[in-house]
Scaffold this active site. Structure first.
Site, PDB file in Angstrom:
ATOM      1  CD  GLN A   1      -1.460  -5.859  -4.086  1.00 42.67           C
ATOM      2  OE1 GLN A   1      -0.883  -6.935  -4.032  1.00 42.67           O
ATOM      3  NE2 GLN A   1      -2.699  -5.747  -4.550  1.00 42.67           N
TER       4      GLN A   1
ATOM      5  CD  GLU B   1      -3.687  -9.261  -6.177  1.00 42.92           C
ATOM      6  OE1 GLU B   1      -4.167  -8.131  -5.967  1.00 42.92           O
ATOM      7  OE2 GLU B   1      -3.052  -9.902  -5.321  1.00 42.92           O
TER       8      GLU B   1
END
Lengths: 397, 375
Positions: free
Chosen positions: A124, A242
């Site tokens: 990420q 998330e």
């Protein structure tokens, strides 16, 4: 809604598969509080994917399941009871759903099956040295040049970048546009020339995360997800997923169960009278309430459906869930007492009575506690989550 | 006990809300009580056979949450929840006929003489029962404070058996006007009232025994669990009211040339209050569900967990609400103080947060099954 017998049969099926197929070595490693190796994660995700279980929350056409919320809960419950590592969150919880929701047909066909099978390992690329809590101030640029974007700048806290062959990231494609409007969501092949990955060792002494440098890195324009300048929309969608994951207690519940048994072995027969028992009980009470809070908020949001309500809910779950998870890790270390100090406690273990329990989990308790401090920082610091809840739910400020 | 099929707790809550709004300035609390009876709110826990709704704990919690936001004058928890539950479960035909329909209609009210957590009960049950003449019983001793007990028509007296014939806890259903029972009363700091009951050779007939001689402990434990969850739900309603008042105040109050709502430290405080409230609401609903499911040990753990968490969280929300209101929060004129006092008082009834946490811990804490984990 499946009835109790269906659920029991489903549970038995999941347990049977996991028991038969998840290697004992991987299970023992997790039980001792150590993190799975990259290869362990790949092995287990492929076992699940062969059954069609790696990406249950995805759309059906891309390999998702039609499981009810209860079935998903049972599946996770069995996964953590085994224990087996969850499928890689960067792949299945973060980038996969973004591509499914915002990506082109070509991107879906190219990436989703490989993401599900962990043929591609994503990291990420969000945070930067000057863009932490204020993520939208990120400065790594992606300037359009013909059929490519040219990337320059630096990402930070890139967990697993040393295992990954792909990155999903936020890059500034328009320096003139307003802060949130100049950001785009790109997929970057980590083998592209100009990318440098350097380890960042965290306070647990381990190499989990990295900094990543971009020096004239050329990325095909086809790797843009959604439209140019709409990356923030993808980011908010991804971050809500998330944060729900960060706050989820399913894994922590199994950790708690093991901790409860260990507390007796660590503290002795009067464990129940011990101050630690009272602290643990308070966490249990909070956990019990949290399981219901998550369920209630999810139901409310299914009814309301607004994106700002979902953001606020994810933030509430993140704040409380991470506080509880951190509390459990801290208690595990406190129960270990001075035995938690040696870095490799195994080396101080003898074969006397009472030594057996030291080797198992004590060795990792301090490191886990230290690494656990990241929970209230990553995914957007809990203070940022409070800002979001204040704005979106309480309409303050 | 399960909820009857035609009970709609939300509709009932709305009806209660309406009554309380209509009677907001009514000084005649008897009239308010009768109006609550007319919409069925007082028969919530009364068996259907006696004119009630026969609701379970979950439905009661929904109504109690509404009462937390708009406090009802009168002994709601004592009479409509605890009293009706105990009498409904234990009364013989004659007792039931005498009390239950009248309680449902709002003509009679009762209170339990105990507001202690179960664990300390034997020591604090200050009333003893000994055998009198002709099968009657003599009650002696003091029960105090009997919360919500200043203006009720009868008491469910918790008495310890003394000597023969039976040891253990016995419950008696005793009219307030019984000779030998002296009542002194005082208002409580949270807007309720309390009584001190002095039993001096107070003679009651054998028919006053509620549920069997020496057989009071288990029903009492169940009633105390019901009381805990009802108080938790009331506190949740009060927490919501305090959060709403605080948010309105933060938005409207200006200092340093800006609204208080623009200060991050106050925004974060409000978010922590919200999370404390959501957690309290969750565990209260869970505890009510557990009671209705009927597994007593699981219900006991969940109720203790609820009383502990709601006690702590309501204290936090209440104290912060007063703090955020500044000097105004200290005044009688400000509504926030009323709610603050109610949640503070609720923590003191049937065991505080500290008490329940300690007992839960000593009992081994919550179990994997409580968390929905498979064994």
């Amino acid at each position: 809604m499946p009835d109790a017998a269906d659920i029991a049969a489903f549970r038995a099926e999941v347990r049977g598969v996991l028991d038969a197929e998840i290697p004992q070595r991987i299970r023992a490693n997790l039980r001792a509080g150590r993190r799975p190796t990259a290869q362990d994660i790949v092995t287990c995700q492929r076992i699940l994917n062969r059954r069609g279980w790696a990406v249950p929350q995805w759309p059906l056409e891309w390999g998702g399941t039609d499981w009810t919320p209860l079935q998903r809960q049972v599946f996770l419950d069995e996964l953590h009871a085994t224990p087996a590592p969850e499928p890689l969150a960067f792949n299945v919880t973060m980038v996969g759903p973004v591509i499914a929701a915002f990506g082109s047909e070509a991107q879906k066909r190219r990436f989703l099956p490989r993401i599900a099978n962990l043929d591609d390992w994503f990291c990420q690329g969000f945070s930067e040295p000057e863009a932490g809590s204020d993520l939208a101030s990120l400065r790594t640029t992606a300037i359009r040049d013909g059929d490519s974007y040219v990337l320059n700048g630096q990402k930070l806290w890139t967990s697993g970048a040393h295992h990954a062959n792909w990155m999903f990231g936020l890059f500034r494609t328009d320096r003139q546009a307003a802060k949130w409007d100049g950001i785009s969501f790109l997929l970057v092949d980590m083998k592209t020339p100009g990318i440098t990955v350097r380890p960042v060792i965290t306070i647990d002494g381990l190499h989990e995360t990295n900094e990543v440098f971009f020096d004239d890195v050329r990325v095909p324009a086809d790797n843009l997800v959604g439209r140019e300048g709409e990356g923030w929309k993808c980011a908010k969608f991804l971050l809500a997923n998330e944060r729900l994951l960060n706050g989820r207690l399913s894994s922590a519940l199994h950790g708690w169960r093991r901790l409860k048994d260990r507390l007796v072995s660590a503290v002795g027969d009067d464990a129940r009278e011990h101050e630690l028992a009272r602290r643990l009980t308070w966490l249990e009470v909070e956990m019990l309430a949290m399981t219901m809070t998550q369920q209630r908020l999810l139901e409310q949001n299914a009814a309301a459906g607004s994106s700002s309500a979902i953001e606020a809910m994810a933030s509430i779950v993140k704040i409380k869930g991470t506080e509880i998870r951190q509390g459990l890790l801290e208690l595990a270390m406190l129960a270990a007492g001075p035995h938690a100090l040696p870095h490799q406690a195994e080396e101080l273990v003898g074969d006397g009575v009472g030594d057996a329990w030291v080797a198992d989990w004590i060795a990792t308790s301090a490191a886990s506690h230290c690494f656990g401090r990241a929970m209230s920082i990553y995914g957007g610091a809990n203070e940022v989550q409070r800002n979001i809840v204040a704005r979106r739910r309480l309409e303050l400020g | 006990m399960t909820a009857s099929v035609d009970l709609d707790p939300t509709a009932l809550r709305d009806a209660v809300d309406r009554v309380l709004r209509e009677h907001r300035d009514d000084v005649d609390t008897t009239r308010v009580w009768r109006a609550l009876g007319e919409v069925g709110a007082l028969g919530l826990r009364v068996p259907a056979a006696w004119g009630g709704l026969e609701a379970g704990a979950a439905a009661t919690a929904v109504v109690m949450e509404a009462l937390g936001a708009t406090p009802v004058p009168g002994p709601y928890v004592a009479s409509a929840v605890v009293g009706a539950t105990l009498i409904g479960a234990l009364a013989d035909e004659r007792q039931a006929a005498q009390w239950l329909p009248a309680m449902a209609e709002g003509r009679l009210r009762v209170a339990l003489t105990c507001v202690e957590p179960m664990a300390t009960l034997p020591a604090s049950a200050g009333v003893t029962a000994s055998a009198g003449a002709d099968g009657s019983w003599l009650l002696n001793g003091v029960a105090s404070p009997v919360v919500d007990g200043a203006a009720v028509d009868g008491y469910i007296v918790v008495a310890r058996g003394e000597g023969v014939p039976v040891q253990g806890t016995t419950l008696f259903l005793v009219p307030a006007e019984t000779p030998g029972l002296r009542r002194r009363t005082a208002p409580t700091f949270d807007g309720r009232d309390a009584a001190r009951l002095e039993f001096d050779a107070c003679a009651v007939r054998a028919q006053a025994v509620l549920g069997g001689v020496g057989r009071g402990a288990d029903p009492l434990a169940r009633a105390v669990r019901e009381a805990c969850v009802a108080l938790c739900a009331e506190s949740v309603g009060a927490m919501q009211a305090m959060l709403d008042l605080s948010l309105a105040h933060l938005r409207s109050r200006r200092q340093f040339g800006v609204a208080l709502a623009s200060f991050q430290v106050l925004q974060h405080r409000a978010v922590d209050m919200l999370i404390a409230l959501e957690q309290a609401r969750s565990i209260t609903r869970l505890a009510a569900q557990r009671i209705d499911e009927g597994d007593e040990a699981a219900a006991q753990r969940a109720c203790a967990a609820a009383k502990a968490l709601v006690g702590r969280n309501a204290t936090f929300v209440g104290q912060q609400a007063v703090q955020l209101h500044g000097g105004m929060g200290m005044t009688e004129a400000c509504d926030v103080g009323r709610y603050f006092k109610r949640v503070t008082a609720n923590d003191l009834l049937y065991g505080s947060a500290d008490h329940h946490l300690q007992h839960l811990a000593v009992g081994g804490g919550l179990q994997p099954l409580d968390m929905g984990l498979n064994t």
